[in-house]
Design an enzyme around this catalytic site. Structure first.
Site, PDB file in Angstrom:
ATOM      1  CE  LYS A  88      -3.408  -2.781  -0.018  1.00  0.00           C
ATOM      2  NZ  LYS A  88      -4.299  -3.382   1.037  1.00  0.00           N
TER       3      LYS A  88
HETATM    4  C1  LIG Z   1      -5.121  -4.499   1.476  1.00  0.00           C
HETATM    5  C2  LIG Z   1      -6.662  -4.470   1.421  1.00  0.00           C
HETATM    6  C3  LIG Z   1      -7.261  -4.966   2.673  1.00  0.00           C
HETATM    7  C4  LIG Z   1      -6.995  -5.456   3.744  1.00  0.00           C
HETATM    8  O1  LIG Z   1      -5.673  -4.947   4.322  1.00  0.00           O
HETATM    9  P1  LIG Z   1      -4.795  -5.523   5.341  1.00  0.00           P
HETATM   10  O2  LIG Z   1      -3.913  -4.416   6.051  1.00  0.00           O
HETATM   11  O3  LIG Z   1      -3.991  -6.548   4.411  1.00  0.00           O
HETATM   12  O4  LIG Z   1      -5.641  -6.390   6.347  1.00  0.00           O
HETATM   13  C5  LIG Z   1      -8.737  -4.392   2.451  1.00  0.00           C
HETATM   14  N1  LIG Z   1      -9.429  -4.089   1.394  1.00  0.00           N
HETATM   15  C6  LIG Z   1      -8.752  -3.746   0.474  1.00  0.00           C
HETATM   16  C7  LIG Z   1      -9.453  -3.287  -0.776  1.00  0.00           C
HETATM   17  C8  LIG Z   1      -7.546  -3.884   0.174  1.00  0.00           C
HETATM   18  O5  LIG Z   1      -6.380  -3.780  -0.808  1.00  0.00           O
END
Ligand SMILES: *Cc1c(COP(=O)(O)O)cnc(C)c1O
Length: 407
Positions: A204
């Site tokens: 991210k």
């Molecule tokens: C990455 C992601 C999540 C979950 O995040 P984590 O930190 O990996 O638990 C939820 N929704 C979307 C759309 C994502 O891309």
């Protein structure tokens, strides 16, 4: 005549034994951790608090400021943040929440954690975000919330969705795991929905290793989120501060000071990192806009796209193979293309548990076989990007239908 390797194989697909476009694997995403990030983490490790200390609140405040929200509550990951938001939205057994099928499964799973049923509204064919008209049609008297997703980093169409929610008395949760730094109609992502969720997984925009956060402008909701993160624990006895009471069921979803120190340091570079993503995305768009083999999702004028991932739609009628064969060929060239995402309503769990199947979301289902994600991350160099474009050209012109001019 015997043909040497250089005569027969150069220019042919690595999938078929040729030389790959590059020697080293290029992932679709990766973190950017610098010396100052490392120093920030070390400083915490040498101090008094490694969890439940001052870095957590500092991180929460700074993310909230950056996103135009009053409060931030940090969690051990984005999925826990989604779970907490669904709880704070009042989703319980028998309730429903409307969401998109084109997302990471965690968005819908969080509704199920609370005993609720996710209902899938179809996506818009241009931006690939949930279609606001489709949302309105899925609302029943059991609906508690709408969960939008900023797919790929393109902020969801929140004005019409908020309007529907206000009219029907529903909570809007924006899963903005893709969209830190994005803007919708000149408002920052995080300032619009009732609750906005971020993820700090290494793929991210900024990372804490694992981590997540809920943004909200509502003080009571923020308090509920904090309690949910820590077993549902409250300390209501002023003269007995050592005593506590579990007021409602919560979890251990805490994040550490170590992680928040990393997050704070990363957040200082959030704009710089996003600018790098934008430059790469603009170059991809310039170079691919006239390709006969791919169609690019629309970017609406009214948004600042946060470019978490760069998705293309393959023009399958112009090539002789399916998306998966294109992905195999790209990966053989050492280009780490990805698939975002297997549609949530078609996962075995959702078919079995909720009786969902093909036909529920025809637009998403017709786009799905065409989806492919190209590598995009701030540390990617111009030469990495040229490799992606060269491999794409090599693979797609190899698989072209005979009547398509080379792109
Ligand atoms: C990455 C992601 C999540 C979950 O995040 P984590 O930190 O990996 O638990 C939820 N929704 C979307 C759309 C994502 O891309």
């Amino acid at each position: 005549m015997r043909v040497g390797k250089s005569d027969s194989i150069v220019g042919s697909l690595a999938l078929h034994g040729g030389d790959p476009v590059r020697e080293v694997w290029l992932p679709y995403a990766r973190q950017s951790v610098g010396d100052e990030d490392v120093a920030a983490v070390v400083e915490v490790l040498e101090g008094d608090w490694i969890t439940q200390g001052p870095k957590i609140e500092a991180f929460e405040k700074t993310v909230a400021e950056y996103s135009g929200a009053k409060y931030g509550v940090a969690f051990c990951n984005g999925t826990a943040a989604l779970h907490a938001a669904c709880d704070a939205a009042g989703i319980g057994t028998g309730d429903e929440a409307v969401t998109t099928p084109l997302t990471f499964a965690a968005t819908a799973n969080a509704v199920v954690y609370c005993g609720g049923t996710p209902r899938f509204a179809d996506v818009r064919p241009d931006t690939l975000n949930i279609d606001p008209d489709g949302v309105a049609k899925m609302i029943t008297d059991r609906t508690k919330a709408i969960l939008t997703v900023d797919f790929g980093g393109h902020p969801a169409e929140l004005d019409p969705i908020m309007e529907t929610a206000r009219r029907m008395g529903l909570i809007v949760i924006e899963d903005a795991a893709h969209a830190l730094g994005g803007r919708y109609r000149n408002r920052p992502v995080g300032s619009i929905a009732d609750m906005t969720i971020l993820s700090f997984h290494p793929v991210k925009h900024i990372t804490t290793g694992e981590g997540g956060l809920v943004l909200t402008n509502d003080a009571e909701r923020a308090e509920r989120l904090r309690t949910f993160r820590h077993h549902g624990m409250e300390r209501p006895f002023a003269n007995r501060p050592w005593h506590y009471a579990i007021s409602h069921l919560g979890y251990n979803y805490r994040i550490t000071d170590i992680q928040c120190a990393l997050g704070l340091s990363q957040l200082g570079r959030a704009e710089e990192l996003l600018t790098q993503r934008e430059a790469l995305a603009h170059r991809y768009r310039e170079r691919l806009t006239h390709s006969p083999f791919v169609t690019l999702p629309t970017v609406l004028e009214e948004v600042r796209h946060a470019w978490h991932i760069f998705v293309v739609l393959l023009n399958l009628e112009r090539i002789r193979v399916d998306r998966d064969e294109v992905m195999r060929a790209m990966r053989a060239e050492n280009i780490g293309v990805q698939l975002h995402y297997p549609l949530v309503h078609l996962h075995p769990y959702y078919r079995r548990g909720f009786d969902y199947g093909e036909g529920l979301c025809p637009v998403a289902e017709s786009l799905f076989p065409r989806l492919m994600t190209l590598p995009l991350f701030p540390l990617m160099t111009d030469s990495d990007q040229e490799d992606v474009l060269a491999a794409l050209d090599k693979v797609l012109s190899h698989f072209a239908q005979s009547d398509v001019p080379a792109g």
